[in-house]
Motif scaffolding. Structure first.
Motif, PDB file in Angstrom:
ATOM      1  N   LYS A  36      43.679  28.516  40.787  1.00 36.86           N
ATOM      2  CA  LYS A  36      43.518  27.719  42.012  1.00 36.86           C
ATOM      3  C   LYS A  36      44.805  27.716  42.833  1.00 36.86           C
ATOM      4  O   LYS A  36      44.783  27.894  44.061  1.00 36.86           O
ATOM      5  CB  LYS A  36      43.114  26.294  41.656  1.00 36.86           C
ATOM      6  N   ASP A  37      45.938  27.530  42.172  1.00 36.68           N
ATOM      7  CA  ASP A  37      47.216  27.509  42.875  1.00 36.68           C
ATOM      8  C   ASP A  37      47.496  28.848  43.557  1.00 36.68           C
ATOM      9  O   ASP A  37      47.984  28.890  44.695  1.00 36.68           O
ATOM     10  CB  ASP A  37      48.345  27.181  41.900  1.00 36.68           C
ATOM     11  N   LEU A  38      47.185  29.943  42.876  1.00 37.23           N
ATOM     12  CA  LEU A  38      47.417  31.268  43.450  1.00 37.23           C
ATOM     13  C   LEU A  38      46.527  31.512  44.667  1.00 37.23           C
ATOM     14  O   LEU A  38      46.966  32.077  45.677  1.00 37.23           O
ATOM     15  CB  LEU A  38      47.165  32.349  42.390  1.00 37.23           C
ATOM     16  N   LEU A  39      45.268  31.091  44.581  1.00 33.76           N
ATOM     17  CA  LEU A  39      44.358  31.276  45.707  1.00 33.76           C
ATOM     18  C   LEU A  39      44.769  30.409  46.897  1.00 33.76           C
ATOM     19  O   LEU A  39      44.718  30.846  48.049  1.00 33.76           O
ATOM     20  CB  LEU A  39      42.926  30.971  45.280  1.00 33.76           C
ATOM     21  N   GLU A  40      45.188  29.195  46.605  1.00 30.72           N
ATOM     22  CA  GLU A  40      45.659  28.331  47.694  1.00 30.72           C
ATOM     23  C   GLU A  40      46.907  28.906  48.353  1.00 30.72           C
ATOM     24  O   GLU A  40      47.061  28.838  49.582  1.00 30.72           O
ATOM     25  CB  GLU A  40      45.931  26.930  47.160  1.00 30.72           C
ATOM     26  N   LYS A  41      47.784  29.493  47.557  1.00 31.74           N
ATOM     27  CA  LYS A  41      48.989  30.118  48.105  1.00 31.74           C
ATOM     28  C   LYS A  41      48.626  31.250  49.062  1.00 31.74           C
ATOM     29  O   LYS A  41      49.316  31.485  50.058  1.00 31.74           O
ATOM     30  CB  LYS A  41      49.864  30.639  46.968  1.00 31.74           C
ATOM     31  N   ALA A  42      47.507  31.944  48.749  1.00 31.36           N
ATOM     32  CA  ALA A  42      47.023  33.034  49.604  1.00 31.36           C
ATOM     33  C   ALA A  42      46.125  32.521  50.721  1.00 31.36           C
ATOM     34  O   ALA A  42      45.500  33.322  51.426  1.00 31.36           O
ATOM     35  CB  ALA A  42      46.280  34.057  48.753  1.00 31.36           C
ATOM     36  N   LYS A  43      46.042  31.194  50.862  1.00 25.53           N
ATOM     37  CA  LYS A  43      45.235  30.546  51.901  1.00 25.53           C
ATOM     38  C   LYS A  43      43.744  30.872  51.771  1.00 25.53           C
ATOM     39  O   LYS A  43      43.022  31.031  52.763  1.00 25.53           O
ATOM     40  CB  LYS A  43      45.752  30.909  53.295  1.00 25.53           C
ATOM     41  N   ILE A  44      43.292  30.970  50.525  1.00 23.06           N
ATOM     42  CA  ILE A  44      41.874  31.168  50.237  1.00 23.06           C
ATOM     43  C   ILE A  44      41.294  29.836  49.779  1.00 23.06           C
ATOM     44  O   ILE A  44      41.772  29.265  48.784  1.00 23.06           O
ATOM     45  CB  ILE A  44      41.676  32.237  49.141  1.00 23.06           C
ATOM     46  N   PRO A  45      40.305  29.288  50.460  1.00 28.00           N
ATOM     47  CA  PRO A  45      39.720  28.007  50.045  1.00 28.00           C
ATOM     48  C   PRO A  45      39.162  28.116  48.625  1.00 28.00           C
ATOM     49  O   PRO A  45      38.477  29.084  48.285  1.00 28.00           O
ATOM     50  CB  PRO A  45      38.607  27.768  51.060  1.00 28.00           C
ATOM     51  N   VAL A  46      39.426  27.102  47.810  1.00 30.66           N
ATOM     52  CA  VAL A  46      39.050  27.174  46.401  1.00 30.66           C
ATOM     53  C   VAL A  46      38.804  25.777  45.868  1.00 30.66           C
ATOM     54  O   VAL A  46      39.395  24.799  46.335  1.00 30.66           O
ATOM     55  CB  VAL A  46      40.175  27.880  45.585  1.00 30.66           C
ATOM     56  N   LYS A  47      37.907  25.680  44.890  1.00 34.13           N
ATOM     57  CA  LYS A  47      37.731  24.416  44.189  1.00 34.13           C
ATOM     58  C   LYS A  47      37.382  24.690  42.734  1.00 34.13           C
ATOM     59  O   LYS A  47      36.825  25.739  42.387  1.00 34.13           O
ATOM     60  CB  LYS A  47      36.666  23.550  44.848  1.00 34.13           C
TER      61      LYS A  47
ATOM     62  N   LEU B 264      40.975  38.594  47.731  1.00 34.33           N
ATOM     63  CA  LEU B 264      40.758  37.734  46.569  1.00 34.33           C
ATOM     64  C   LEU B 264      41.426  38.333  45.345  1.00 34.33           C
ATOM     65  O   LEU B 264      42.112  37.641  44.577  1.00 34.33           O
ATOM     66  CB  LEU B 264      39.249  37.564  46.345  1.00 34.33           C
ATOM     67  N   GLY B 265      41.246  39.642  45.151  1.00 31.66           N
ATOM     68  CA  GLY B 265      41.901  40.305  44.025  1.00 31.66           C
ATOM     69  C   GLY B 265      43.406  40.300  44.138  1.00 31.66           C
ATOM     70  O   GLY B 265      44.127  40.051  43.154  1.00 31.66           O
ATOM     71  N   LYS B 266      43.927  40.569  45.340  1.00 36.89           N
ATOM     72  CA  LYS B 266      45.377  40.586  45.525  1.00 36.89           C
ATOM     73  C   LYS B 266      46.003  39.222  45.234  1.00 36.89           C
ATOM     74  O   LYS B 266      47.133  39.137  44.734  1.00 36.89           O
ATOM     75  CB  LYS B 266      45.712  41.012  46.953  1.00 36.89           C
ATOM     76  N   ALA B 267      45.274  38.162  45.534  1.00 37.11           N
ATOM     77  CA  ALA B 267      45.817  36.816  45.327  1.00 37.11           C
ATOM     78  C   ALA B 267      46.098  36.526  43.859  1.00 37.11           C
ATOM     79  O   ALA B 267      46.973  35.706  43.550  1.00 37.11           O
ATOM     80  CB  ALA B 267      44.846  35.783  45.900  1.00 37.11           C
ATOM     81  N   ILE B 268      45.358  37.173  42.980  1.00 38.76           N
ATOM     82  CA  ILE B 268      45.543  36.899  41.543  1.00 38.76           C
ATOM     83  C   ILE B 268      46.200  38.064  40.815  1.00 38.76           C
ATOM     84  O   ILE B 268      46.278  38.074  39.587  1.00 38.76           O
ATOM     85  CB  ILE B 268      44.195  36.579  40.868  1.00 38.76           C
ATOM     86  N   GLU B 269      46.717  39.030  41.565  1.00 33.86           N
ATOM     87  CA  GLU B 269      47.299  40.233  40.960  1.00 33.86           C
ATOM     88  C   GLU B 269      48.412  39.905  39.980  1.00 33.86           C
ATOM     89  O   GLU B 269      48.577  40.559  38.950  1.00 33.86           O
ATOM     90  CB  GLU B 269      47.816  41.170  42.060  1.00 33.86           C
TER      91      GLU B 269
ATOM     92  N   VAL C   2      30.561  45.012  45.625  1.00 38.00           N
ATOM     93  CA  VAL C   2      31.834  44.438  46.071  1.00 38.00           C
ATOM     94  C   VAL C   2      32.731  43.907  44.951  1.00 38.00           C
ATOM     95  O   VAL C   2      33.937  43.762  45.186  1.00 38.00           O
ATOM     96  CB  VAL C   2      31.623  43.360  47.156  1.00 38.00           C
ATOM     97  N   PRO C   3      32.237  43.606  43.738  1.00 36.50           N
ATOM     98  CA  PRO C   3      33.208  43.273  42.695  1.00 36.50           C
ATOM     99  C   PRO C   3      34.231  44.381  42.442  1.00 36.50           C
ATOM    100  O   PRO C   3      35.343  44.109  41.981  1.00 36.50           O
ATOM    101  CB  PRO C   3      32.323  43.033  41.470  1.00 36.50           C
ATOM    102  N   MET C   4      33.863  45.619  42.777  1.00 34.32           N
ATOM    103  CA  MET C   4      34.817  46.712  42.672  1.00 34.32           C
ATOM    104  C   MET C   4      36.039  46.450  43.555  1.00 34.32           C
ATOM    105  O   MET C   4      37.177  46.754  43.179  1.00 34.32           O
ATOM    106  CB  MET C   4      34.145  48.029  43.061  1.00 34.32           C
ATOM    107  N   TYR C   5      35.818  45.845  44.726  1.00 33.13           N
ATOM    108  CA  TYR C   5      36.935  45.570  45.620  1.00 33.13           C
ATOM    109  C   TYR C   5      37.855  44.485  45.061  1.00 33.13           C
ATOM    110  O   TYR C   5      39.068  44.517  45.306  1.00 33.13           O
ATOM    111  CB  TYR C   5      36.412  45.166  47.003  1.00 33.13           C
ATOM    112  N   VAL C   6      37.307  43.542  44.337  1.00 40.32           N
ATOM    113  CA  VAL C   6      38.158  42.521  43.707  1.00 40.32           C
ATOM    114  C   VAL C   6      39.113  43.183  42.721  1.00 40.32           C
ATOM    115  O   VAL C   6      40.327  42.926  42.724  1.00 40.32           O
ATOM    116  CB  VAL C   6      37.309  41.451  42.998  1.00 40.32           C
ATOM    117  N   ALA C   7      38.573  44.056  41.874  1.00 42.22           N
ATOM    118  CA  ALA C   7      39.414  44.755  40.904  1.00 42.22           C
ATOM    119  C   ALA C   7      40.415  45.665  41.600  1.00 42.22           C
ATOM    120  O   ALA C   7      41.581  45.754  41.190  1.00 42.22           O
ATOM    121  CB  ALA C   7      38.537  45.556  39.941  1.00 42.22           C
ATOM    122  N   ALA C   8      39.969  46.349  42.668  1.00 37.55           N
ATOM    123  CA  ALA C   8      40.875  47.229  43.401  1.00 37.55           C
ATOM    124  C   ALA C   8      42.008  46.445  44.046  1.00 37.55           C
ATOM    125  O   ALA C   8      43.149  46.924  44.111  1.00 37.55           O
ATOM    126  CB  ALA C   8      40.099  48.006  44.466  1.00 37.55           C
ATOM    127  N   GLY C   9      41.718  45.234  44.511  1.00 33.22           N
ATOM    128  CA  GLY C   9      42.767  44.394  45.075  1.00 33.22           C
ATOM    129  C   GLY C   9      43.733  43.905  44.012  1.00 33.22           C
ATOM    130  O   GLY C   9      44.951  43.893  44.216  1.00 33.22           O
TER     131      GLY C   9
END
Length: 304
Positions: free
Chosen positions: A135-146, A193-198, A274-281
């Protein structure tokens, strides 16, 4: 190929932990409930379903690959936890993260299957601390999360079906949390989304993002190499080639795939692609390698 042959192939394809401190991120072919079809129950009698069962059933090549992949990943990378995305969980407005330390529930999100498929189990436990970190990583990337509790949702079959083969030890000894994909199904947003948790890869977290390279329930024959249309076969070939391009070209070419002439025949809707794009990120830096090129069930390691 047998389980042992796939294991040997993985051993020569992926770097050892001495070569890298980062665990690669993986787009895995999560298959369908056919992967865990009860052996005592005959499949449908049509020639199409018999062919699909041969390739995608519990004794088929995808099952054998997953049986090799799971133990290999645990042995090679010794992860501390598993973070998983699935084509079967997409959310609007917020990315949702399962946050609990209790037993993960299962969500039998399929219909009109034998009763036995609603009794299968795969036991694991979550990690509220890892969920909070995500959650902290996604928020840092300005991605809404809960964060949500396991009482609000269980692991969908895009998680537990492949994991039954990949991780048969019960209860699974590592924490596992599931994260939703963005319901926009936009490649750029899934990559972000993937890059945010890399960075989790440096912390011993195994990132698995599950879908399929071909998913067309209206035309199941597209999942069979001898039946699929030339456009679909060319789409998958182009996907495989794009995945292994150098990092400075890879993401741009992967994003073009949704405009390929064969894409809509392979994917009437984008959710399984599109899950492929998450992994690619999550593995945007370094090389990528196709680990399994089974028709309709490509698996790729990103960030080698």
């Amino acid at each position: 190929m047998s389980v042992g042959e796939y294991f040997t192939k993985l051993n020569t394809s992926l770097p050892s932990t001495s070569a890298t401190t980062r665990i690669p991120a993986f787009f895995i072919a999560h298959g369908s409930p056919m992967l865990i079809w009860p052996k005592q129950i005959p499949a449908a009698s049509s020639s199409l379903m018999r062919s699909l069962m041969k390739t995608s059933g519990p004794d088929g090549p995808l099952a054998n690959f997953l049986k090799a992949l799971g133990p290999f990943l645990l042995q090679r990378y010794r992860p501390k936890a598993v973070l998983v995305f699935s084509a079967h969980w997409e959310t609007e407005r917020h990315i949702e993260v399962m946050a609990n330390d209790d037993k993960n529930e299962l969500l039998y999100d399929y219909y009109n299957f034998p009763d036995e498929l609603y009794k299968v189990t795969w036991e694991s436990y979550g990690s509220s601390s890892l969920a909070k970190h995500v959650k902290d990583l996604l928020e840092k990337a300005k991605i809404p999360v809960k964060l949500i509790k396991n009482s609000e949702r269980g692991f969908d079959h895009g998680v537990f079906v492949p994991f039954i083969h990949m991780f048969p030890e019960q209860p699974f000894p590592l924490p596992v949390i599931e994260v939703s994909i963005d319901s926009s199904l936009d490649p750029e947003r899934e990559i972000n989304l993937g890059k945010a948790i890399e960075s989790l890869r440096d912390e011993g977290i195994l990132i698995l993002s599950g879908g399929l390279s071909i998913h067309n329930l209206n035309d199941l024959g597209q999942s069979l190499p001898d039946v699929a249309s030339p456009n679909v076969r060319d789409f998958e070939k182009t996907m495989i080639m794009a995945a292994e391009l150098p990092e400075n070209r890879r993401l741009d070419e992967l994003k073009k795939l949704v405009r390929h002439a064969g894409f809509r025949s392979a994917h009437p809707r984008e959710e399984h692609f599109v899950p492929m794009y998450v992994a690619a990120g999550a593995g945007s830096q370094g090389e990528a390698k196709v680990l399994c090129d089974l028709h309709g069930a490509v698996t790729i390691a990103f960030g080698l």
